[in-house]
Design a protein around this motif. Structure first.
Motif, PDB file in Angstrom:
ATOM      1  N   ILE A   1       3.092   0.820  -4.630  1.00  0.00           N
ATOM      2  CA  ILE A   1       2.048  -0.050  -4.072  1.00  0.00           C
ATOM      3  C   ILE A   1       2.489  -0.538  -2.695  1.00  0.00           C
ATOM      4  N   ALA A   2       1.571  -0.482  -1.743  1.00  0.00           N
ATOM      5  CA  ALA A   2       1.826  -1.039  -0.411  1.00  0.00           C
ATOM      6  C   ALA A   2       0.577  -1.783   0.044  1.00  0.00           C
ATOM      7  N   ASP A   3       0.781  -2.820   0.848  1.00  0.00           N
ATOM      8  CA  ASP A   3      -0.348  -3.545   1.438  1.00  0.00           C
ATOM      9  C   ASP A   3       0.000  -3.854   2.893  1.00  0.00           C
ATOM     10  N   LEU A   4      -0.945  -4.406   3.607  1.00  0.00           N
ATOM     11  CA  LEU A   4      -0.768  -4.590   5.053  1.00  0.00           C
ATOM     12  C   LEU A   4       0.316  -5.604   5.395  1.00  0.00           C
ATOM     13  N   ASN A   5       0.743  -6.411   4.425  1.00  0.00           N
ATOM     14  CA  ASN A   5       1.801  -7.383   4.683  1.00  0.00           C
ATOM     15  C   ASN A   5       3.185  -6.836   4.378  1.00  0.00           C
ATOM     16  N   SER A   6       3.268  -5.551   4.062  1.00  0.00           N
ATOM     17  CA  SER A   6       4.558  -4.943   3.714  1.00  0.00           C
ATOM     18  C   SER A   6       5.172  -4.292   4.942  1.00  0.00           C
ATOM     19  N   GLY A   7       6.291  -4.816   5.395  1.00  0.00           N
ATOM     20  CA  GLY A   7       7.054  -4.155   6.453  1.00  0.00           C
ATOM     21  C   GLY A   7       6.295  -4.017   7.755  1.00  0.00           C
ATOM     22  N   GLN A   8       6.767  -3.082   8.574  1.00  0.00           N
ATOM     23  CA  GLN A   8       6.179  -2.818   9.880  1.00  0.00           C
ATOM     24  C   GLN A   8       5.118  -1.729   9.732  1.00  0.00           C
ATOM     25  N   ILE A   9       3.870  -2.127   9.620  1.00  0.00           N
ATOM     26  CA  ILE A   9       2.776  -1.177   9.447  1.00  0.00           C
ATOM     27  C   ILE A   9       1.890  -1.231  10.685  1.00  0.00           C
ATOM     28  N   HIS A  10       1.849  -0.119  11.404  1.00  0.00           N
ATOM     29  CA  HIS A  10       1.057  -0.048  12.630  1.00  0.00           C
ATOM     30  C   HIS A  10      -0.078   0.955  12.525  1.00  0.00           C
TER      31      HIS A  10
END
Length: 521
Positions: free
Chosen positions: A239-248
């Motif tokens: 699972i990943a969301d926009l608040n996870s890590g450096q997402i550009h």
């Protein structure tokens, strides 16, 4: 376009003039004095003029609508998305029916291009388009967005054992689970093979875990028959969301979910892993690795004339481990002592005996990278802690890698938790495929574990401890190594448990570290 209209009109005009000529000629022939034959010829000429006239009218009525229809088909082929009203405007009768049929056909083609033919879910091409659109919308309007990636555990084995039809049926069932667990606004998709995804617009990380748990429950309810045994299916989820890590970008979001999914597989499958947990674990691993890097770099750079420095460094490693956990007091020293006795009882060359000793001292060096809540746990480890604990042989091997004069110690450190029957870890080696040094250390390590107290159990001593070792021969432990160890137990009795103390000088005598690749251990 104008040329086509002019040509149709000109062709119609010529046809009308020709028809008029036929009419005039027919009337003159029929009115001349040729008798019945003349009248018949005149009538035929008049009829020919009528056919030409009807043809001209048909061309005038149908040419423009058909031309418009062909132009609109060309627009669709070029990618224009014409609605039905635009596609059928100014068309009547047969051109109208033909237009509607053509639109149905193109609509079917468009649907097939976006859909996975087996499951009916969106395919990878459509998913990528929607992921990019959802990512841009979430950024533009500051809305949450989550992505779940799912991989069916051991699907290849299921496919190979139960057959491709059973595999296809399972994929359809998983697709139905995804549809039932999501909302109408979510987008489930099959990315290929046994990998699925579900895009969750407007969904936070917390809410996405609820969806993931429902999916896991649904997948577990799917039963596959393997070799006449009913087996429940499982899945690994990231699972990943926009608040996870450096997402550009949308690609970053997908890559993060993919890494979380593979972490779920590494942790034992049948679970979900959130990307932020993955980052915390990686950060923890990074801190642990940093603690080891200095030691590793120093050891790797030692020249032969400076290898005596390794003895002190090794003592520091052993002392550090023993200070962290009171139950580990003297563990490495005791395992070394038991392992040396076994190796000599087996009449191994002295160089191999020294390698066994060194392996015994270093076998748990990877424990330094584990967090305190595992090493200092006062009860039994839970599943997550057990999975992390089982990584310490690999960590230890990685710490020692690059140190050339320890190359022949690394196999024993990596494999000391393998079982003789193949049920151990990390590589599930069996029998003689397990390095001899690892098989010896495994017996010594097991005996010390049995005879040492833990917070959740007491120590076992004497013949009872030896009986436990004997019962593990052939399953957990190498029977030949167990036999050699039991001979030492018979010789030494209770004195076997007396731990050798370091020499008064304060520096323990350690085995030489000169090992050569030609040795058979």
């Amino acid at each position: 376009m104008k040329l086509r209209c002019s040509s149709a009109f000109l062709l119609t005009l010529i046809a009308v003039l020709v028809a008029a000529g036929f009419f005039l000629l027919g009337m003159r022939v029929s009115g001349a004095t040729f008798g019945n034959t003349g009248r018949m010829a005149g009538l035929l000429i008049l009829a020919s003029g009528g056919v030409v006239l009807v043809t001209a009218v048909a061309i005038l009525v149908l040419a423009n609508p058909l031309r418009r229809l062909l132009d609109r088909v060309g627009q669709i082929q070029l990618g224009d998305n014409l609605c039905e009203e635009e596609f059928t405007r100014n068309l009547h009768a047969e051109p109208l029916a033909l237009a509607r049929r053509i639109r149905e056909i193109f609509g079917g083609f468009a649907s097939q291009a976006k859909t996975d033919h087996l499951t009916g879910l969106s395919n990878r091409r459509q998913f990528d388009v929607e992921l990019e659109r959802a990512f841009l919308d979430a950024q533009r309007f500051n809305r949450p967005l989550s992505l779940i990636l799912l991989d069916v555990d051991l699907f290849k084995a299921i496919n190979d054992t139960a057959g491709h039809q059973a595999g296809d049926d399972l994929l359809k069932a998983v697709a139905n689970v995804l549809v039932s667990c999501g909302r109408k606004t979510d987008l489930p998709a099959r990315l290929g093979g046994d990998e699925f995804a579900i895009l969750l617009p407007g969904t936070s990380a917390t809410s996405s875990t609820v969806v993931a748990e429902r999916i896991l429950t649904g997948v577990r309810s799917q039963v596959v028959v393997l070799n006449e045994e009913r087996v429940n299916t499982t899945a690994s989820i990231g699972i990943a969301d926009l608040n996870s890590g450096q997402i550009h970008s949308a690609r970053d979001l997908f890559a993060l979910a993919d890494r979380a999914m593979y972490e779920a597989k590494k942790q034992g499958r049948n679970r979900f892993v959130q990307s932020h947990v993955l980052e915390e674990a990686e950060a923890g691993d990074g801190r642990a690795q940093n603690r080891m890097t200095h030691l590793k770099d120093n050891l790797a750079s030692l020249d032969t004339q400076f290898k005596s420095l390794f003895v002190r460094a090794l003592q520091d490693v052993v002392a550090t481990m023993e200070r962290r956990d009171p139950h580990m007091a003297d563990h490495a020293r005791k395992v070394r002592q038991y392992a040396r006795l076994i190796a000599r009882e087996m009449a191994l060359p002295e160089q191999i005996v020294q390698r066994v000793e060194l392996t015994a001292l270093l076998h748990d060096v990877g424990m330094l990278a584990l967090p305190d809540d595992i090493v200092l746990c006062t009860g039994r480890l839970n599943d997550r802690q057990t999975d992390l604990m089982r990584r310490h042989p690999l960590i230890g091997a990685r710490v020692l890698s690059g140190t050339q004069f320890l190359e022949m110690v690394i196999p024993g450190v990596r494999s000391h938790h393998e079982r003789f029957d193949g049920g151990g870890y990390p590589d599930k080696l069996a029998g003689r495929a397990i390095p001899l040094t690892a098989r010896i250390v495994a017996v010594a390590d097991s005996f010390d574990a049995i005879t040492s107290a833990r917070s959740f159990r007491g120590a076992t001593h004497g013949r009872n401890a030896a009986a436990i070792i004997r019962s593990a021969a052939g399953t957990q432990l190498d029977p030949d190594v167990v036999t050699a160890f039991l001979r030492q137990v018979d010789k030494l009795g209770d004195s076997l448990l007396e731990v050798e103390t370091p020499q008064a000088s304060g520096a323990e005598t350690l085995p030489p570290v000169e090992v050569t690749p030609s040795d058979p251990a």
